[in-house]
Structures are given as C-alpha cells and as structure tokens.
Design a protein around this motif. Sequence first.
Motif, short mmCIF file in Angstrom:
data_model
loop_
_atom_site.label_atom_id
_atom_site.label_comp_id
_atom_site.label_asym_id
_atom_site.label_seq_id
_atom_site.Cartn_x
_atom_site.Cartn_y
_atom_site.Cartn_z
N LYS A 149 4.92 3.63 -1.19
CA LYS A 149 5.62 4.82 -0.75
C LYS A 149 6.30 4.58 0.69
O LYS A 149 7.53 4.80 1.15
N ASN A 150 5.31 4.04 1.74
CA ASN A 150 5.94 3.65 3.03
C ASN A 150 7.14 2.86 2.92
O ASN A 150 7.91 3.00 3.54
N GLU A 205 0.28 3.76 -1.79
CA GLU A 205 0.49 4.34 -0.55
C GLU A 205 1.50 3.39 0.19
O GLU A 205 2.75 3.75 1.10
#
Length: 189
Positions: free
Chosen positions: A146-147, A143
């Motif tokens: 991805k950010n 996550e």
Amino acid sequence: MKLFLNHILQVNHIRYTYSPRKMNFNRVKRQCHGGGLMVWGMLMPNGLIAAKILEGRQNSENYIATIKEFCVPIMHLNIAPKIYLVQDNCSIHVSKRSTDFFKTQDFELIEWPSKSPDINLMENIWKMMSDLIYSGRQPRNKEELKNKIFEAVYQINDEKRDVSMNLYSTFRERLTKVLVRKGNSYNDL
C-alpha cells in the motif's frame, strides 16, 4: 475536460532479473501467498492521477460507491463545462445498475471499445506505477505494498506529470491510427 478512469490493477509481486546474454531486464511475475490489492485509479486532464485501495470483493454497488465518494468530488474540483468519463468494459462498469447510475450524473460516459488497451491512457499509468512499485526492495506485506502504491502515485504526480499530460496530447493521434488501421495495429498505413 476528459477524465480517464480504469478500475482494476491487480498487484502481484514482481521481481526483476537481468539476462547478460539479452542485455535487458525481464520482469517475472510471481504470485506470493501474501495476497494482492485492488486499486482504482483515475487520470485527469491536468496530468494528475488519483488512486484508491479497494477493500473486499467488488460489485456494482461497491463501484458506484467508489464513484460517488471518490471520483465525483474530484471531478467537481476540476470545474469544466463538460466532463467526459471513460472506463473499460469490466462487468461492474457496464452492469444495468451502474449504467442507470451514470444516466443520473452530470458527466457524460463515453463508450469504450473492448480489447483496446493501446488507446486506454490508464494502461500507461498502471505500467508507470508498476515499474515504480517493483523497483528496489520488494514489498513484504500488504501494508508495505500500500505504501509503495501511494509513493508511486505521489512520484508520478510530482516528477512525471509531464508524461501523463503528454498522454492526453497524443490521444487524438493514437485514436486516429487505430481508426485508420480498423483496429488492427499490425496493418501498414
């Protein structure tokens, strides 16, 4: 209008180390158990880039779906009399199914010579993205990764768009050098 597209950026964890003897930074890649992400990216003539995280194993059907759902709508926003699409020679790009799909589209697919990363503009974009993604604190999970990927895309589009546009302006010169050197970048002109 030319649209440069590349398919795969396999993101691994990278850490930076500093060597006082050499007075430079070395990038050391290491594979962590957290896995990686596959990113599809596109560079447009206006200097903007678009990226999409790809889920699961990629095959020709998935690739065509990405083109239909993500690439084609963006290309239609950039209305031009003629659109050219450039991609590398990844097996799912040149499969019979993908080739048949591209024949039915309203853009022209440009054949790309294999093993020609010096003239593939997306390789420069992947390098810029990688540098931004792995500067500072390292992502600890998918996550966060991805950010950081999407932050890098935003930062390049916002702050480094002139660099992306410069890639287009030097493309003809780079291509000419490769042709003059008959594909060998080590020959003298």
